[in-house]
Scaffold this motif. Structure first.
Motif, mmCIF file in Angstrom:
data_model
loop_
_atom_site.group_PDB
_atom_site.id
_atom_site.type_symbol
_atom_site.label_atom_id
_atom_site.label_comp_id
_atom_site.label_asym_id
_atom_site.label_seq_id
_atom_site.Cartn_x
_atom_site.Cartn_y
_atom_site.Cartn_z
ATOM 1 N N GLU A 1 0.855 -1.181 0.000
ATOM 2 C CA GLU A 1 0.000 0.000 0.000
ATOM 3 C C GLU A 1 0.894 1.236 0.000
ATOM 4 O OE1 GLU A 1 -0.975 0.693 4.669
ATOM 5 O OE2 GLU A 1 -2.020 -0.962 3.682
ATOM 6 N N PRO A 2 0.393 2.374 -0.458
ATOM 7 C CA PRO A 2 1.225 3.586 -0.478
ATOM 8 C C PRO A 2 1.708 3.945 0.924
ATOM 9 C CG PRO A 2 -0.786 3.914 -1.747
ATOM 10 C CD PRO A 2 -0.937 2.606 -1.016
ATOM 11 N N ALA A 3 2.888 4.527 0.989
ATOM 12 C CA ALA A 3 3.471 4.935 2.267
ATOM 13 C C ALA A 3 3.990 6.362 2.150
ATOM 14 C CB ALA A 3 4.609 3.993 2.663
ATOM 15 N N GLU A 4 4.007 7.055 3.244
ATOM 16 C CA GLU A 4 4.575 8.394 3.301
ATOM 17 C C GLU A 4 6.059 8.284 3.619
ATOM 18 O OE1 GLU A 4 2.917 11.291 2.781
ATOM 19 O OE2 GLU A 4 1.120 10.130 2.322
ATOM 20 N N TRP A 5 6.849 9.245 3.123
ATOM 21 C CA TRP A 5 8.250 9.281 3.516
ATOM 22 C C TRP A 5 8.309 9.607 4.999
ATOM 23 C CZ3 TRP A 5 12.134 7.434 0.829
ATOM 24 C CH2 TRP A 5 11.983 7.304 -0.551
ATOM 25 N N PRO A 6 9.145 8.893 5.764
ATOM 26 C CA PRO A 6 9.236 9.168 7.204
ATOM 27 C C PRO A 6 9.775 10.574 7.464
ATOM 28 C CG PRO A 6 10.333 7.096 6.618
ATOM 29 C CD PRO A 6 9.992 7.796 5.339
ATOM 30 N N GLY A 7 9.419 11.123 8.625
ATOM 31 C CA GLY A 7 9.923 12.432 9.026
ATOM 32 C C GLY A 7 11.385 12.352 9.453
ATOM 33 N N TYR A 8 12.029 13.502 9.471
ATOM 34 C CA TYR A 8 13.438 13.572 9.865
ATOM 35 C C TYR A 8 13.567 13.668 11.374
ATOM 36 C CZ TYR A 8 14.953 14.160 5.076
ATOM 37 O OH TYR A 8 15.218 13.948 3.757
ATOM 38 N N ARG A 9 14.616 13.021 11.898
ATOM 39 C CA ARG A 9 14.947 13.119 13.310
ATOM 40 C C ARG A 9 16.443 13.297 13.456
ATOM 41 N NH1 ARG A 9 15.817 7.621 12.768
ATOM 42 N NH2 ARG A 9 15.941 6.177 14.110
ATOM 43 N N LEU A 10 16.856 13.893 14.562
ATOM 44 C CA LEU A 10 18.271 14.149 14.798
ATOM 45 C C LEU A 10 18.957 12.869 15.261
ATOM 46 C CD1 LEU A 10 20.286 16.461 14.655
ATOM 47 C CD2 LEU A 10 19.794 16.960 17.038
ATOM 48 N N VAL A 11 20.063 12.521 14.614
ATOM 49 C CA VAL A 11 20.858 11.335 14.955
ATOM 50 C C VAL A 11 22.333 11.735 14.917
ATOM 51 C CG1 VAL A 11 19.168 9.704 14.010
ATOM 52 C CG2 VAL A 11 21.019 10.557 12.546
ATOM 53 N N ASN A 12 23.182 10.813 15.286
ATOM 54 C CA ASN A 12 24.626 10.966 15.102
ATOM 55 C C ASN A 12 25.082 9.920 14.109
ATOM 56 O OD1 ASN A 12 25.304 13.073 16.995
ATOM 57 N ND2 ASN A 12 24.770 11.624 18.604
ATOM 58 N N VAL A 13 25.972 10.322 13.206
ATOM 59 C CA VAL A 13 26.500 9.394 12.209
ATOM 60 C C VAL A 13 28.021 9.437 12.240
ATOM 61 C CG1 VAL A 13 24.482 9.591 10.709
ATOM 62 C CG2 VAL A 13 26.442 11.091 10.326
ATOM 63 N N SER A 14 28.612 8.427 11.634
ATOM 64 C CA SER A 14 30.060 8.365 11.488
ATOM 65 C C SER A 14 30.378 7.550 10.248
ATOM 66 C CB SER A 14 30.699 7.729 12.728
ATOM 67 O OG SER A 14 32.101 7.925 12.705
ATOM 68 N N GLY A 15 31.646 7.568 9.879
ATOM 69 C CA GLY A 15 32.117 6.781 8.752
ATOM 70 C C GLY A 15 33.371 6.041 9.158
ATOM 71 N N ASP A 16 33.678 4.949 8.484
ATOM 72 C CA ASP A 16 34.831 4.138 8.902
ATOM 73 C C ASP A 16 36.164 4.840 8.654
ATOM 74 O OD1 ASP A 16 35.087 3.855 6.159
ATOM 75 O OD2 ASP A 16 34.816 1.690 6.152
ATOM 76 N N TRP A 17 36.182 5.972 7.958
ATOM 77 C CA TRP A 17 37.392 6.754 7.747
ATOM 78 C C TRP A 17 37.645 7.734 8.905
ATOM 79 C CZ3 TRP A 17 32.815 7.185 5.290
ATOM 80 C CH2 TRP A 17 32.134 8.386 5.418
ATOM 81 N N LEU A 18 36.660 7.841 9.820
ATOM 82 C CA LEU A 18 36.784 8.740 10.964
ATOM 83 C C LEU A 18 37.172 7.941 12.211
ATOM 84 C CD1 LEU A 18 33.547 10.813 10.312
ATOM 85 C CD2 LEU A 18 35.900 11.578 9.937
ATOM 86 N N ASP A 19 37.750 8.613 13.201
ATOM 87 C CA ASP A 19 38.066 7.947 14.461
ATOM 88 C C ASP A 19 36.801 7.362 15.070
ATOM 89 O OD1 ASP A 19 40.732 8.606 14.230
ATOM 90 O OD2 ASP A 19 40.591 10.382 15.512
ATOM 91 N N ASP A 20 36.965 6.275 15.840
ATOM 92 C CA ASP A 20 35.818 5.556 16.399
ATOM 93 C C ASP A 20 34.922 6.417 17.284
ATOM 94 O OD1 ASP A 20 36.564 3.273 15.081
ATOM 95 O OD2 ASP A 20 37.556 2.357 16.811
ATOM 96 N N ASP A 21 35.489 7.411 17.958
ATOM 97 C CA ASP A 21 34.695 8.221 18.885
ATOM 98 C C ASP A 21 34.035 9.434 18.223
ATOM 99 O OD1 ASP A 21 37.106 9.503 18.441
ATOM 100 O OD2 ASP A 21 37.288 10.256 20.490
#
Length: 146
Positions: A41-61
């Motif tokens: 069935e049709p769905a709406e795009w979910p709303g945005y929420r604040l999260v934290n992201v990282s990438g494997d090229w960045l330090d773990d912390d």
């Protein structure tokens, strides 16, 4: 399912099958139009929420604040960064990311291998009913950071 449609000129077309894939990537599947209508069935795009992201090229912390609506690209999260998040990335990766927030927010990504520079224009998303200016990095592989 009504499998009969018309184009803007009134020409009729009939759906015999539908091709689809999971949002964010996966195999392309084909089913009949009726089977698709019975399953989805049709769905709406979910709303945005604040999260934290990282990438494997960045330090773990390292955690970069970003908005995310729960969607993926090839299995990776698709964050939208505010100026604060982009400024943090520019401080962490000065040879790759440059950002001038004072001049309307010009973001440039420098490819260290080719020397190419890509300028990324901001877009606008809605968060809690208010517009928010954001930037995204197409093709970068981001993970959620806890």
């Amino acid at each position: 399912m009504n499998n009969l449609f018309k184009d803007k000129d009134g020409n009729l077309v009939q759906i015999h099958s539908v091709q689809f894939a999971a949002q964010g990537g996966g195999p392309l599947l084909t089913v009949s139009g009726d089977q698709f209508a019975e399953t989805f069935e049709p769905a709406e795009w979910p709303g945005y929420r604040l999260v934290n992201v990282s990438g494997d090229w960045l330090d773990d912390d390292v955690k970069i604040p970003a908005y995310w609506n729960g969607t993926y690209w090839n299995g990776w999260v698709t964050p939208m960064f505010t100026g604060a998040g982009i400024a943090l990335l520019a401080a962490l990766m000065p040879e790759t990311v440059s950002f001038d927030g004072a001049e309307g927010g010009v973001l440039a990504v420098h490819d260290l291998d080719s020397g190419d520079v890509t300028v990324i224009e901001p877009s606008e998303i809605e968060v809690d009913g208010k517009p928010v200016k954001v930037w995204s990095f197409d093709g970068w592989c981001w993970d959620l950071a806890e």
